[in-house]
Design a protein around this motif. Structure first.
Motif, PDB file in Angstrom:
ATOM      1  N   GLY A  84      25.857 -71.793   3.822  1.00  0.00           N
ATOM      2  CA  GLY A  84      24.413 -71.609   3.786  1.00  0.00           C
ATOM      3  C   GLY A  84      23.824 -71.574   5.189  1.00  0.00           C
ATOM      4  N   LEU A  85      24.297 -72.455   6.039  1.00  0.00           N
ATOM      5  CA  LEU A  85      23.809 -72.490   7.422  1.00  0.00           C
ATOM      6  C   LEU A  85      24.147 -71.201   8.156  1.00  0.00           C
ATOM      7  CD1 LEU A  85      22.282 -74.474   9.204  1.00  0.00           C
ATOM      8  CD2 LEU A  85      24.462 -75.406   9.922  1.00  0.00           C
ATOM      9  N   ALA A  86      25.373 -70.714   7.993  1.00  0.00           N
ATOM     10  CA  ALA A  86      25.771 -69.466   8.650  1.00  0.00           C
ATOM     11  C   ALA A  86      24.979 -68.282   8.088  1.00  0.00           C
ATOM     12  CB  ALA A  86      27.269 -69.240   8.488  1.00  0.00           C
ATOM     13  N   ARG A  87      24.817 -68.253   6.771  1.00  0.00           N
ATOM     14  CA  ARG A  87      24.039 -67.173   6.157  1.00  0.00           C
ATOM     15  C   ARG A  87      22.611 -67.156   6.679  1.00  0.00           C
ATOM     16  NH1 ARG A  87      25.568 -67.335  -0.318  1.00  0.00           N
ATOM     17  NH2 ARG A  87      27.302 -65.857  -0.191  1.00  0.00           N
ATOM     18  N   SER A  88      22.038 -68.338   6.869  1.00  0.00           N
ATOM     19  CA  SER A  88      20.641 -68.410   7.306  1.00  0.00           C
ATOM     20  C   SER A  88      20.449 -67.803   8.691  1.00  0.00           C
ATOM     21  CB  SER A  88      20.147 -69.855   7.289  1.00  0.00           C
ATOM     22  OG  SER A  88      20.700 -70.600   8.361  1.00  0.00           O
ATOM     23  N   LYS A  89      21.517 -67.716   9.464  1.00  0.00           N
ATOM     24  CA  LYS A  89      21.423 -67.164  10.816  1.00  0.00           C
ATOM     25  C   LYS A  89      21.377 -65.644  10.833  1.00  0.00           C
ATOM     26  CE  LYS A  89      21.656 -71.004  13.163  1.00  0.00           C
ATOM     27  NZ  LYS A  89      20.529 -71.459  13.957  1.00  0.00           N
ATOM     28  N   ILE A  90      21.904 -64.987   9.793  1.00  0.00           N
ATOM     29  CA  ILE A  90      22.020 -63.529   9.859  1.00  0.00           C
ATOM     30  C   ILE A  90      21.416 -62.784   8.677  1.00  0.00           C
ATOM     31  CG2 ILE A  90      24.054 -63.562  11.348  1.00  0.00           C
ATOM     32  CD1 ILE A  90      25.764 -62.977   8.860  1.00  0.00           C
ATOM     33  N   CYS A  91      20.967 -63.487   7.663  1.00  0.00           N
ATOM     34  CA  CYS A  91      20.544 -62.769   6.464  1.00  0.00           C
ATOM     35  C   CYS A  91      19.085 -62.314   6.549  1.00  0.00           C
ATOM     36  CB  CYS A  91      20.774 -63.608   5.208  1.00  0.00           C
ATOM     37  SG  CYS A  91      19.659 -64.986   4.998  1.00  0.00           S
ATOM     38  N   HIS A  92      18.798 -61.302   5.767  1.00  0.00           N
ATOM     39  CA  HIS A  92      17.440 -60.799   5.592  1.00  0.00           C
ATOM     40  C   HIS A  92      16.708 -61.744   4.646  1.00  0.00           C
ATOM     41  CE1 HIS A  92      14.339 -58.174   3.765  1.00  0.00           C
ATOM     42  NE2 HIS A  92      14.290 -57.671   4.984  1.00  0.00           N
ATOM     43  N   SER A  94      15.264 -61.318   2.006  1.00  0.00           N
ATOM     44  CA  SER A  94      15.560 -61.090   0.589  1.00  0.00           C
ATOM     45  C   SER A  94      16.792 -61.885   0.138  1.00  0.00           C
ATOM     46  CB  SER A  94      15.783 -59.600   0.317  1.00  0.00           C
ATOM     47  OG  SER A  94      16.958 -59.144   0.978  1.00  0.00           O
ATOM     48  N   GLU A  95      17.593 -62.342   1.119  1.00  0.00           N
ATOM     49  CA  GLU A  95      18.804 -63.098   0.800  1.00  0.00           C
ATOM     50  C   GLU A  95      18.620 -64.611   0.937  1.00  0.00           C
ATOM     51  OE1 GLU A  95      22.474 -61.315   2.429  1.00  0.00           O
ATOM     52  OE2 GLU A  95      21.126 -59.786   3.221  1.00  0.00           O
ATOM     53  N   PHE A  96      17.414 -65.058   1.260  1.00  0.00           N
ATOM     54  CA  PHE A  96      17.180 -66.500   1.385  1.00  0.00           C
ATOM     55  C   PHE A  96      17.547 -67.267   0.117  1.00  0.00           C
ATOM     56  CE2 PHE A  96      13.732 -65.813   4.870  1.00  0.00           C
ATOM     57  CZ  PHE A  96      14.722 -65.567   5.788  1.00  0.00           C
ATOM     58  N   PRO A  97      17.344 -66.681  -1.085  1.00  0.00           N
ATOM     59  CA  PRO A  97      17.787 -67.418  -2.281  1.00  0.00           C
ATOM     60  C   PRO A  97      19.279 -67.755  -2.269  1.00  0.00           C
ATOM     61  CG  PRO A  97      16.249 -65.701  -2.911  1.00  0.00           C
ATOM     62  CD  PRO A  97      16.555 -65.494  -1.443  1.00  0.00           C
ATOM     63  N   LYS A  98      20.115 -66.898  -1.662  1.00  0.00           N
ATOM     64  CA  LYS A  98      21.548 -67.199  -1.559  1.00  0.00           C
ATOM     65  C   LYS A  98      21.780 -68.414  -0.663  1.00  0.00           C
ATOM     66  CE  LYS A  98      23.648 -62.648  -2.176  1.00  0.00           C
ATOM     67  NZ  LYS A  98      24.459 -61.615  -1.500  1.00  0.00           N
ATOM     68  N   VAL A  99      20.993 -68.511   0.389  1.00  0.00           N
ATOM     69  CA  VAL A  99      21.101 -69.654   1.305  1.00  0.00           C
ATOM     70  C   VAL A  99      20.744 -70.929   0.545  1.00  0.00           C
ATOM     71  CG1 VAL A  99      20.191 -70.688   3.415  1.00  0.00           C
ATOM     72  CG2 VAL A  99      20.632 -68.219   3.334  1.00  0.00           C
ATOM     73  N   ILE A 100      19.610 -70.889  -0.145  1.00  0.00           N
ATOM     74  CA  ILE A 100      19.156 -72.032  -0.947  1.00  0.00           C
ATOM     75  C   ILE A 100      20.217 -72.378  -1.998  1.00  0.00           C
ATOM     76  CG2 ILE A 100      17.428 -72.826  -2.620  1.00  0.00           C
ATOM     77  CD1 ILE A 100      16.268 -72.679   0.187  1.00  0.00           C
ATOM     78  N   ASN A 119      19.183 -79.196   5.526  1.00  0.00           N
ATOM     79  CA  ASN A 119      19.247 -77.747   5.740  1.00  0.00           C
ATOM     80  C   ASN A 119      18.414 -77.002   4.707  1.00  0.00           C
ATOM     81  OD1 ASN A 119      20.957 -78.013   7.959  1.00  0.00           O
ATOM     82  ND2 ASN A 119      22.801 -77.778   6.738  1.00  0.00           N
ATOM     83  N   ARG A 120      18.463 -77.457   3.448  1.00  0.00           N
ATOM     84  CA  ARG A 120      17.668 -76.788   2.418  1.00  0.00           C
ATOM     85  C   ARG A 120      16.180 -76.990   2.685  1.00  0.00           C
ATOM     86  NH1 ARG A 120      18.451 -78.093  -3.930  1.00  0.00           N
ATOM     87  NH2 ARG A 120      17.305 -79.948  -3.317  1.00  0.00           N
ATOM     88  N   ALA A 121      15.797 -78.204   3.078  1.00  0.00           N
ATOM     89  CA  ALA A 121      14.393 -78.468   3.406  1.00  0.00           C
ATOM     90  C   ALA A 121      13.927 -77.587   4.558  1.00  0.00           C
ATOM     91  CB  ALA A 121      14.200 -79.942   3.750  1.00  0.00           C
ATOM     92  N   ASP A 122      14.757 -77.475   5.591  1.00  0.00           N
ATOM     93  CA  ASP A 122      14.397 -76.638   6.738  1.00  0.00           C
ATOM     94  C   ASP A 122      14.272 -75.173   6.325  1.00  0.00           C
ATOM     95  OD1 ASP A 122      14.399 -78.885   8.372  1.00  0.00           O
ATOM     96  OD2 ASP A 122      16.363 -78.451   9.265  1.00  0.00           O
ATOM     97  N   THR A 123      15.130 -74.744   5.405  1.00  0.00           N
ATOM     98  CA  THR A 123      15.054 -73.368   4.915  1.00  0.00           C
ATOM     99  C   THR A 123      13.770 -73.151   4.135  1.00  0.00           C
ATOM    100  OG1 THR A 123      17.459 -73.201   4.829  1.00  0.00           O
ATOM    101  CG2 THR A 123      16.224 -71.597   3.517  1.00  0.00           C
ATOM    102  N   TYR A 124      13.453 -74.088   3.258  1.00  0.00           N
ATOM    103  CA  TYR A 124      12.181 -73.988   2.531  1.00  0.00           C
ATOM    104  C   TYR A 124      11.006 -73.930   3.508  1.00  0.00           C
ATOM    105  CZ  TYR A 124      14.201 -75.190  -2.086  1.00  0.00           C
ATOM    106  OH  TYR A 124      14.903 -75.205  -3.269  1.00  0.00           O
ATOM    107  N   LYS A 125      11.006 -74.808   4.474  1.00  0.00           N
ATOM    108  CA  LYS A 125       9.884 -74.921   5.422  1.00  0.00           C
ATOM    109  C   LYS A 125       9.793 -73.701   6.336  1.00  0.00           C
ATOM    110  CE  LYS A 125       8.356 -77.856   9.273  1.00  0.00           C
ATOM    111  NZ  LYS A 125       8.815 -77.101  10.437  1.00  0.00           N
ATOM    112  N   ASN A 126      10.902 -73.329   6.932  1.00  0.00           N
ATOM    113  CA  ASN A 126      10.862 -72.320   7.993  1.00  0.00           C
ATOM    114  C   ASN A 126      11.113 -70.896   7.528  1.00  0.00           C
ATOM    115  OD1 ASN A 126      10.486 -74.390   9.933  1.00  0.00           O
ATOM    116  ND2 ASN A 126      12.683 -74.762   9.951  1.00  0.00           N
ATOM    117  N   LEU A 127      11.815 -70.716   6.422  1.00  0.00           N
ATOM    118  CA  LEU A 127      12.177 -69.363   6.015  1.00  0.00           C
ATOM    119  C   LEU A 127      11.461 -68.882   4.766  1.00  0.00           C
ATOM    120  CD1 LEU A 127      16.047 -69.442   6.697  1.00  0.00           C
ATOM    121  CD2 LEU A 127      14.198 -68.709   8.213  1.00  0.00           C
ATOM    122  N   THR A 128      11.224 -69.777   3.800  1.00  0.00           N
ATOM    123  CA  THR A 128      10.588 -69.318   2.555  1.00  0.00           C
ATOM    124  C   THR A 128       9.134 -69.756   2.430  1.00  0.00           C
ATOM    125  OG1 THR A 128      11.177 -71.230   1.180  1.00  0.00           O
ATOM    126  CG2 THR A 128      12.835 -69.453   1.380  1.00  0.00           C
ATOM    127  N   GLY A 129       8.743 -70.746   3.215  1.00  0.00           N
ATOM    128  CA  GLY A 129       7.372 -71.233   3.138  1.00  0.00           C
ATOM    129  C   GLY A 129       7.089 -72.096   1.915  1.00  0.00           C
TER     130      GLY A 129
END
Length: 164
Positions: A84-92, A94-100, A119-129
């Motif tokens: 998930g961490l690696a995916r978050s570095k390169i994905c579009h 539209s692929e954030f759900p895969k990271v989550i 990591n999931r919290a940071d993704t919610y906060k910084n990538l998905t809002g």
């Protein structure tokens, strides 16, 4: 596979980790190569090599190695977290759900894996809002690790920006 081979593979892997801590990459490579010769399905070796690839910003290689580790051990929570961490570095976006999804799977397998919640919290906060979801995960991080300063700071930041 023979128990002796599995035990020797573990010894080689542990030696590789020791060399990794000291920065001797040639020795790491040799130890990990030996571990994989003895046990080609040694998921932890693939995961650790994936982490090394991640550190040198070879994210696609890292993802492939985490995929390999998960193919060998589908219950490897840390590998889901790392992928998930690696995916978050390169994905579009539209692929954030895969990271989550990777972080969520890691948490389902190991509910005490603080890094996956963080990591999931940071993704919610910084990538998905999705700040409410981020706050829930930061709460969980704090309950599992009351000394995790970044969880307090990020949660406070969300509260501040939302006027709470």
């Amino acid at each position: 596979m023979e128990t002796a081979n599995l035990e020797q593979a573990q010894v080689s892997y542990n030696q590789g980790l020791t060399h990794l801590k000291s920065g001797n990459l040639d020795a790491v490579i040799e130890c990990f190569r030996e571990a994989l010769l003895l046990n080609p399905n040694f998921a932890e070796v693939h995961n650790t090599i994936g982490l090394i690839q991640f550190q040198i910003e070879k994210y696609e290689n890292a993802i492939q190695l985490f995929d390999n580790a998960l193919a060998m051990n589908p219950n490897f929570a840390e590998a889901y977290n790392n992928r998930g961490l690696a995916r978050s570095k390169i994905c579009h976006k539209s692929e954030f759900p895969k990271v989550i999804e990777d972080y969520t799977k890691a948490i389902a397998l190991n509910p005490k894996l603080v890094q996956a919640y963080l990591n999931r919290a940071d993704t919610y906060k910084n990538l998905t809002g999705d700040n409410p979801a981020a706050i829930l995960d930061y709460h969980q991080v704090i309950s599992l690790d009351p000394n995790c300063l970044s969880a307090y700071i990020n949660r406070a930041n969300i509260y501040f920006l939302s006027g709470e």
